[in-house]
Design a protein around this motif. Structure first.
Motif, short mmCIF file in Angstrom:
data_model
loop_
_atom_site.label_atom_id
_atom_site.label_comp_id
_atom_site.label_asym_id
_atom_site.label_seq_id
_atom_site.Cartn_x
_atom_site.Cartn_y
_atom_site.Cartn_z
N LYS A 1 25.24 23.47 -29.63
CA LYS A 1 24.00 22.84 -29.97
C LYS A 1 23.35 21.91 -29.22
CE LYS A 1 25.44 19.58 -33.58
NZ LYS A 1 26.11 19.62 -34.71
N THR A 2 22.18 21.44 -29.15
CA THR A 2 21.56 20.55 -28.73
C THR A 2 20.43 19.88 -29.65
OG1 THR A 2 20.57 19.52 -26.59
CG2 THR A 2 20.17 21.80 -27.13
N ALA A 3 20.03 18.71 -29.39
CA ALA A 3 18.68 18.13 -29.91
C ALA A 3 17.79 17.50 -28.51
CB ALA A 3 19.01 17.13 -31.14
N ASP A 4 18.31 17.95 -27.70
CA ASP A 4 17.68 17.02 -26.52
C ASP A 4 16.19 17.29 -26.20
OD1 ASP A 4 19.64 15.71 -25.48
OD2 ASP A 4 20.12 16.94 -23.52
N ILE A 5 15.74 18.15 -26.97
CA ILE A 5 14.01 18.57 -26.84
C ILE A 5 13.55 18.05 -28.11
CG2 ILE A 5 12.28 19.89 -26.38
CD1 ILE A 5 13.95 21.72 -24.69
N GLN A 6 12.87 16.94 -27.96
CA GLN A 6 12.02 16.31 -29.27
C GLN A 6 12.88 16.17 -30.39
OE1 GLN A 6 7.78 17.58 -29.34
NE2 GLN A 6 7.38 16.82 -31.14
N GLN A 7 14.21 16.14 -30.22
CA GLN A 7 15.01 16.04 -31.50
C GLN A 7 14.99 17.03 -32.39
OE1 GLN A 7 12.40 12.93 -31.42
NE2 GLN A 7 13.48 12.79 -29.70
N THR A 8 14.69 18.03 -31.68
CA THR A 8 15.04 19.68 -32.67
C THR A 8 15.94 20.25 -32.48
OG1 THR A 8 12.46 19.71 -32.24
CG2 THR A 8 13.41 21.41 -33.17
N ALA B 1 18.72 22.85 -31.75
CA ALA B 1 18.76 24.40 -31.22
C ALA B 1 20.11 24.74 -30.97
CB ALA B 1 17.87 24.64 -30.10
N ASP C 1 13.81 26.71 -29.36
CA ASP C 1 14.73 27.57 -29.19
C ASP C 1 14.60 28.33 -27.90
OD1 ASP C 1 16.49 27.34 -31.35
OD2 ASP C 1 15.16 28.21 -32.56
N ASN D 1 27.93 18.15 -27.34
CA ASN D 1 27.66 18.97 -28.34
C ASN D 1 27.24 20.33 -27.72
OD1 ASN D 1 27.52 17.86 -30.99
ND2 ASN D 1 25.94 16.50 -30.31
#
Lengths: 242, 481
Positions: free
Chosen positions: A216-223, A225, B184, B223
């Protein structure tokens, strides 16, 4: 100057500067921090499942007679056509190599028959050659990789993988889905406890990986994915063996 | 938009520009609120928080107290495990080591996991000169690299961009990309483009979160899985780390790991925790055939010489200090013009780059103490900043080893003025004459007195001095009694 020679010079200089400071070595502290722990089997399992589920993994509880059918159901419902698994080491290793195996390695094949039965309708690949010969199919053709687990950590909902010659590292990494089989008896309360009780420091293998969900990642605008680079799905088959 | 800066020497102008960018401020405000909330909920029990911070601080201090011995032990144990260990004094030596490994393998593409040290040595730039492409594979780093930009945060490199800006970046740099605000889809775009690169790369490069001396193991926290890809798929793995990252025992790792993930992103644990102890062994079917470890000094031994500065090296790079810093939150990471921004950057950068280049940086603090309050290893950042300010303004005291760029912010005029003031303030006649004339000439005080009045109104002297006021009051008292 050769690479090693200049590195040696640098090493001497760095250590000399550090050693110029005369510090009395500090002894190991007696401090500790509260770690989540329980003797209650049910609580242990509950926390393990809750942690994994919160991190977007799918957990299915079965007894050992249900493994094959469950696997078939999972593979069918996701429409996976091609799966890859390791090899039960007793079938593929020479005698000398098999002797090097610890008891753990041999347990890798424990559910081999069930996996073969459960995935019989799929295109079944065995990771039985070096990755160089297998890379293209692994990257491009395979829907799911199936592994056993070394153990589980209830506190954080974590699978402990101990990849080896039977189940290589990329098996749980490159296919878009990772299906992990874990025995309930291998789940412990916390990471520090598992490490110290099993004295890992005496027998570190090439690689150990803790897995706590799909990539997973939250690298784009803390969203948040899922499926950044590793598997986008993690399916855990928890086998009741107590 | 490219936010790259000209360096820490230009902090004031860069900060001013950042403050005037409403989109940037909104992006940072949102991100910092999010990260602050996450950390808060990860440490919901204050007693537990105190205990884990006490333990983490103690572990880091113990390991630093035996740093040279632990580094030698790490070297011995890694070598025994088949990991080739290299030592580098500075960026040039580190780049040279990596270049030679790459050339030995005729490598054209290095795929990179997250590594701040590789930013520190400007690896990508140096390898490009030799015709070797370095490609970032962490999603944030990849986005930033596409833009020719630099990371603005040590764990969330593209934090300064919102999804619209990421879509714009992809649109400008990637073929066949349809603009979208669906995160996504944006992530899947990155995934697809990078997959082939993992496949093709000759070398994978990573940082190190903890290097374990006892077992000769490298621990990596992540992550996304790109770290696992970089360290598993290519036939060569190069890990690079600062010399301070070594820990003594394997058992030191779980508490530090827990402190790190909870302080950084408020996670109880990350998706992957990878412990690498050797290259592919005989009979194993994958993993790199060679593993290299590059140990970099680059000014860290300077910090080690001084008992206070040494605490800088306790850092486990969680970024909590920047997430809670009122200055960082408003100006963002690029304004600092350094690899490590925010409070930790302000105390580590002077050692890496010299005080002459970073003297403006050490003044960029409100001294509110939030950074020290959240630091999982209890680095007293404001105290160290005070020391650095002193070092920037003054020559070293007799028994001290000078820092690079020591006293570079010293000003003859300022120092004369201070000496003059000290003399006047300790000489009663001069002091009284001075305060008396200040009250009389208060009308001459200008409205604009340089930086002071940037965000304050100009001070006005009172009609009477404190001495006069007290004298008058005592007189009145005498009259009434």
């Amino acid at each position: 100057m050769s690479l090693t020679a200049s590195s040696r010079v640098a090493k001497r200089a760095i250590l000399a500067r550090l050693n110029r400071v005369k510090l009395p070595p500090i002894e190991k502290e007696t401090l500790s921090y509260p770690r989540w722990k329980t003797q209650d089997e049910q609580l242990l399992t509950q926390r393990f499942i809750a942690g994994l589920s919160a991190n977007h993994a799918e957990v299915i509880c079965v007894n050992s007679t249900e493994i094959a059918a469950t696997l078939t159901q999972v593979l069918t419902s996701k429409a996976y056509k091609s799966v890859v698994l390791g090899c039960a080491c007793d079938e593929t290793l020479s005698d000398s190599a098999a002797n090097e195996c610890t008891a753990y390695h041999c347990e890798k094949g424990e559910f081999y028959a069930e996996i073969l039965a459960g995935a019989r309708h799929c295109d079944l690949l065995q990771f039985d050659s070096v990755v160089e010969d297998f890379k293209s199919r692994l990257f491009n053709e395979v829907d799911a990789g199936i592994t056993h687990c070394f153990g589980g950590i209830a506190d954080t909902g974590t699978l402990v993988l101990w990849p080896d010659r039977a189940e290589p590292r990329t098996l749980s990494l490159i296919p878009p889905c990772h299906i992990a089989l874990i025995k309930r008896s291998t789940i412990v309360s916390n990471f520090a406890g598992m490490m110290s009780e099993q004295a890992w420091q005496e027998k570190m293998p090439t690689n150990i990986v803790l897995v706590s969900g799909p990539s997973k990642t939250a690298d784009i605008q803390q969203t948040l994915a899922y499926g950044a680079h590793g598997p986008s799905q993690l399916i855990v088959i928890l086998v009741e063996d107590r | 938009m490219n936010h790259s800066s000209k360096g820490p020497e230009h902090f004031h102008s860069q900060a001013k520009a950042a403050l005037g960018d409403p989109q940037l401020r909104q992006n940072f405000r949102g991100a910092m609120d999010y990260l602050q909330d996450k950390r808060k909920s990860a440490f919901h029990d204050p007693v537990e928080e105190e205990k884990i911070r006490d333990l983490s601080e103690a572990i880091r201090q113990r390991c630093l107290s035996k740093l040279p011995q632990l580094l030698e032990l790490l070297d011995t144990n890694c070598t025994r495990n088949g990991i080739e260990v290299h030592w580098a004094e500075n960026s040039d030596e580190a780049n040279d080591i990596i270049a030679r490994i790459a050339q030995r393998h005729e490598a054209k593409l290095i795929i990179k996991g997250k590594s701040m040290v590789s930013e520190e040595i400007e690896l990508n730039h140096e390898m490009a000169k030799l015709g070797i492409e370095c490609l970032e594979s962490d999603m944030g780093e990849y986005i930033v690299q596409l833009d020719g930009d630099k990371p603005s945060h040590i764990i969330m490199p593209a934090i300064h961009k919102n999804k619209q800006e990421v879509s714009d970046t992809f649109e400008h740099h990637l073929d066949n990309f349809t603009p979208t605000l669906d995160v996504d889809e944006l992530i899947q775009t990155g995934r697809t483009r990078l997959r082939q690169k993992f496949y093709d790369a000759d070398i994978g490069l990573s940082g190190v979160n903890f290097a374990v001396a006892e077992t000769g193991s490298l621990c990596l926290v992540e992550n996304e899985g790109n770290g696992r890809m970089c360290t598993t798929v290519p036939k060569v793995h190069i890990a690079i780390t600062g010399i301070e990252k070594v820990v003594e025992f394997l058992s030191d790792v779980p508490p530090l790991y827990s402190a790190l993930t909870r302080s950084a992103t408020g996670q109880a644990i990350t998706t992957y925790f990878n412990i690498i102890s050797s290259p592919r062994k005989s009979g194993e079917r994958d993993g790199p055939l060679e593993v290299h470890l590059v140990l970099l000094d680059n000014g860290r031994t300077q910090a080690y010489q001084d008992a206070d500065m040494r605490k800088t090296l306790q850092c486990i790079r969680c970024g909590a200090c920047m997430n809670h810093c009122p200055v960082y939150t408003r100006v963002g990471g690029h304004a600092y013009g350094t690899v490590y921004p925010g409070p930790i950057g302000q105390i580590i950068s002077p050692h890496l780059m010299g005080l002459d280049k970073t003297k403006e940086l050490v003044t960029a603090s409100s001294f509110c103490g939030a950074c020290a309050e959240v630091c999982p290893v209890r680095i007293p950042i404001p105290d160290i900043l005070q020391r650095l300010r002193t070092a920037a303004k003054n020559p070293p005291e007799a028994d001290m080893i000078p820092m690079t760029g020591q006293a570079s912010a010293a000003s003859t005029l300022e120092s004369l003025a201070m000496k003059g003031f000290a003399f006047a303030a300790t000489t009663p006649t001069l002091y009284h004459a001075g305060t008396w004339s200040a009250t009389k000439l208060k009308g001459l005080m200008p409205d604009n007195i340089g930086p002071w009045t940037q965000c304050r109104t100009s001070p006005k002297f009172a009609d009477n001095t404190l001495h006069q006021l007290i004298k008058t009051r005592n007189k009145k008292k005498g009259e009434t009694s």
